[in-house]
Design a protein around this motif. Structure first.
Motif, PDB file in Angstrom:
ATOM      1  N   PRO A  25     -57.306  14.360  17.754  1.00  0.00           N
ATOM      2  CA  PRO A  25     -56.093  15.192  17.845  1.00  0.00           C
ATOM      3  C   PRO A  25     -55.346  15.207  16.516  1.00  0.00           C
ATOM      4  N   VAL A  26     -54.750  16.342  16.199  1.00  0.00           N
ATOM      5  CA  VAL A  26     -53.915  16.485  15.019  1.00  0.00           C
ATOM      6  C   VAL A  26     -52.607  17.157  15.425  1.00  0.00           C
ATOM      7  N   GLN A  27     -51.551  16.901  14.676  1.00  0.00           N
ATOM      8  CA  GLN A  27     -50.250  17.500  14.945  1.00  0.00           C
ATOM      9  C   GLN A  27     -50.144  18.812  14.174  1.00  0.00           C
ATOM     10  N   VAL A  28     -50.010  19.919  14.899  1.00  0.00           N
ATOM     11  CA  VAL A  28     -49.871  21.238  14.288  1.00  0.00           C
ATOM     12  C   VAL A  28     -48.421  21.659  14.439  1.00  0.00           C
ATOM     13  N   SER A  29     -47.791  22.096  13.339  1.00  0.00           N
ATOM     14  CA  SER A  29     -46.405  22.542  13.406  1.00  0.00           C
ATOM     15  C   SER A  29     -46.217  23.804  12.574  1.00  0.00           C
ATOM     16  N   LEU A  30     -45.201  24.570  12.948  1.00  0.00           N
ATOM     17  CA  LEU A  30     -44.834  25.773  12.213  1.00  0.00           C
ATOM     18  C   LEU A  30     -43.515  25.524  11.517  1.00  0.00           C
ATOM     19  N   GLU A  31     -43.445  25.900  10.271  1.00  0.00           N
ATOM     20  CA  GLU A  31     -42.204  25.740   9.523  1.00  0.00           C
ATOM     21  C   GLU A  31     -41.644  27.119   9.248  1.00  0.00           C
ATOM     22  N   LEU A  32     -40.541  27.431   9.882  1.00  0.00           N
ATOM     23  CA  LEU A  32     -39.895  28.730   9.719  1.00  0.00           C
ATOM     24  C   LEU A  32     -39.314  28.861   8.323  1.00  0.00           C
ATOM     25  N   ALA A  33     -38.517  27.927   7.917  1.00  0.00           N
ATOM     26  CA  ALA A  33     -37.866  27.903   6.616  1.00  0.00           C
ATOM     27  C   ALA A  33     -37.163  26.567   6.481  1.00  0.00           C
ATOM     28  N   SER A  34     -36.489  26.354   5.362  1.00  0.00           N
ATOM     29  CA  SER A  34     -35.762  25.106   5.194  1.00  0.00           C
ATOM     30  C   SER A  34     -34.491  25.352   4.396  1.00  0.00           C
ATOM     31  N   ALA A  35     -33.632  24.367   4.404  1.00  0.00           N
ATOM     32  CA  ALA A  35     -32.386  24.409   3.651  1.00  0.00           C
ATOM     33  C   ALA A  35     -32.037  22.985   3.258  1.00  0.00           C
ATOM     34  N   GLU A  36     -31.361  22.838   2.138  1.00  0.00           N
ATOM     35  CA  GLU A  36     -30.915  21.519   1.700  1.00  0.00           C
ATOM     36  C   GLU A  36     -29.400  21.483   1.790  1.00  0.00           C
ATOM     37  N   ARG A  59     -48.670  23.934   9.388  1.00  0.00           N
ATOM     38  CA  ARG A  59     -48.976  22.621   8.840  1.00  0.00           C
ATOM     39  C   ARG A  59     -49.749  21.790   9.858  1.00  0.00           C
ATOM     40  N   VAL A  60     -50.749  21.085   9.373  1.00  0.00           N
ATOM     41  CA  VAL A  60     -51.535  20.172  10.199  1.00  0.00           C
ATOM     42  C   VAL A  60     -51.335  18.783   9.615  1.00  0.00           C
ATOM     43  N   ASN A  61     -50.771  17.902  10.426  1.00  0.00           N
ATOM     44  CA  ASN A  61     -50.424  16.550   9.979  1.00  0.00           C
ATOM     45  C   ASN A  61     -49.622  16.592   8.678  1.00  0.00           C
ATOM     46  N   GLY A  62     -48.735  17.580   8.557  1.00  0.00           N
ATOM     47  CA  GLY A  62     -47.853  17.680   7.411  1.00  0.00           C
ATOM     48  C   GLY A  62     -48.414  18.413   6.211  1.00  0.00           C
ATOM     49  N   THR A  63     -49.705  18.750   6.226  1.00  0.00           N
ATOM     50  CA  THR A  63     -50.343  19.425   5.103  1.00  0.00           C
ATOM     51  C   THR A  63     -50.442  20.917   5.388  1.00  0.00           C
ATOM     52  N   LEU A  64     -50.052  21.747   4.429  1.00  0.00           N
ATOM     53  CA  LEU A  64     -50.108  23.186   4.595  1.00  0.00           C
ATOM     54  C   LEU A  64     -51.544  23.642   4.794  1.00  0.00           C
ATOM     55  N   LEU A  65     -51.815  24.280   5.933  1.00  0.00           N
ATOM     56  CA  LEU A  65     -53.145  24.800   6.219  1.00  0.00           C
ATOM     57  C   LEU A  65     -53.197  26.301   5.988  1.00  0.00           C
ATOM     58  N   GLY A  66     -52.089  26.990   6.238  1.00  0.00           N
ATOM     59  CA  GLY A  66     -52.070  28.431   6.050  1.00  0.00           C
ATOM     60  C   GLY A  66     -50.735  29.011   6.449  1.00  0.00           C
ATOM     61  N   ARG A  67     -50.719  30.332   6.585  1.00  0.00           N
ATOM     62  CA  ARG A  67     -49.496  31.039   6.973  1.00  0.00           C
ATOM     63  C   ARG A  67     -49.821  31.988   8.110  1.00  0.00           C
ATOM     64  N   GLY A  68     -48.809  32.220   8.947  1.00  0.00           N
ATOM     65  CA  GLY A  68     -49.042  33.081  10.095  1.00  0.00           C
ATOM     66  C   GLY A  68     -47.762  33.696  10.593  1.00  0.00           C
ATOM     67  N   GLU A  69     -47.911  34.446  11.672  1.00  0.00           N
ATOM     68  CA  GLU A  69     -46.753  35.076  12.297  1.00  0.00           C
ATOM     69  C   GLU A  69     -46.739  34.721  13.775  1.00  0.00           C
ATOM     70  N   VAL A  70     -45.549  34.654  14.330  1.00  0.00           N
ATOM     71  CA  VAL A  70     -45.395  34.329  15.745  1.00  0.00           C
ATOM     72  C   VAL A  70     -45.786  35.541  16.576  1.00  0.00           C
ATOM     73  N   VAL A  71     -46.554  35.286  17.638  1.00  0.00           N
ATOM     74  CA  VAL A  71     -46.931  36.332  18.590  1.00  0.00           C
ATOM     75  C   VAL A  71     -46.613  35.838  19.994  1.00  0.00           C
ATOM     76  N   GLU A  72     -46.524  36.747  20.933  1.00  0.00           N
ATOM     77  CA  GLU A  72     -46.295  36.407  22.338  1.00  0.00           C
ATOM     78  C   GLU A  72     -47.456  36.984  23.131  1.00  0.00           C
ATOM     79  N   VAL A  73     -48.097  36.132  23.915  1.00  0.00           N
ATOM     80  CA  VAL A  73     -49.224  36.550  24.747  1.00  0.00           C
ATOM     81  C   VAL A  73     -48.990  36.009  26.149  1.00  0.00           C
TER      82      VAL A  73
END
Length: 121
Positions: A49-60, A88-102
């Motif tokens: 298993p790996v942790q997959v997350s989406l990062e919308l944006a960030s702010a400091e 991101r997979v386990n914190g490492t950038l894997l790619g970019r995508g867009e949110v979809v609803e199915v």
């Protein structure tokens, strides 16, 4: 202080030497006429298993700014509307995508995959 029993040696790892790309140097203890290692079966790793997350944006923000925030306040993010999300997979950038609803569930359509992150898998 570590004892000899707790040291982790390169030979203790069960990973293929080429999994993470070419190395800048050869191991110091490897003789130049050593036979090539047979590639290891990586099928085992396909079930981990790996942790997959989406990062919308960030702010400091400073801690003071964060503590002063209340309901209705807006945090300006570093992305524009419509820009792809980072996958991101386990914190490492894997790619970019867009949110979809199915069928009432959210998902991600991959738009771009960092091929260099997948080499050796």
């Amino acid at each position: 202080m570590m004892s000899e029993d707790t040291l982790l040696l390169d030979d203790d790892l069960l990973l293929d030497d080429d999994l993470f790309g070419p190395q800048d140097h050869a191991p110091a203890t490897a003789p130049s006429n050593a036979p090539a290692k047979a590639p290891r079966d990586m099928q085992f790793f396909s079930h981990l298993p790996v942790q997959v997350s989406l990062e919308l944006a960030s702010a400091e923000l400073s801690l003071g700014e964060l503590m002063a925030m209340g309901e209705g306040d807006i945090v300006a993010l570093d992305r524009m509307v419509g820009e792809p999300l980072d996958l991101r997979v386990n914190g490492t950038l894997l790619g970019r995508g867009e949110v979809v609803e199915v069928k009432g569930r959210y998902g991600v359509r991959l738009l771009e995959v960092e091929a260099s992150k997948l080499s050796g898998i």
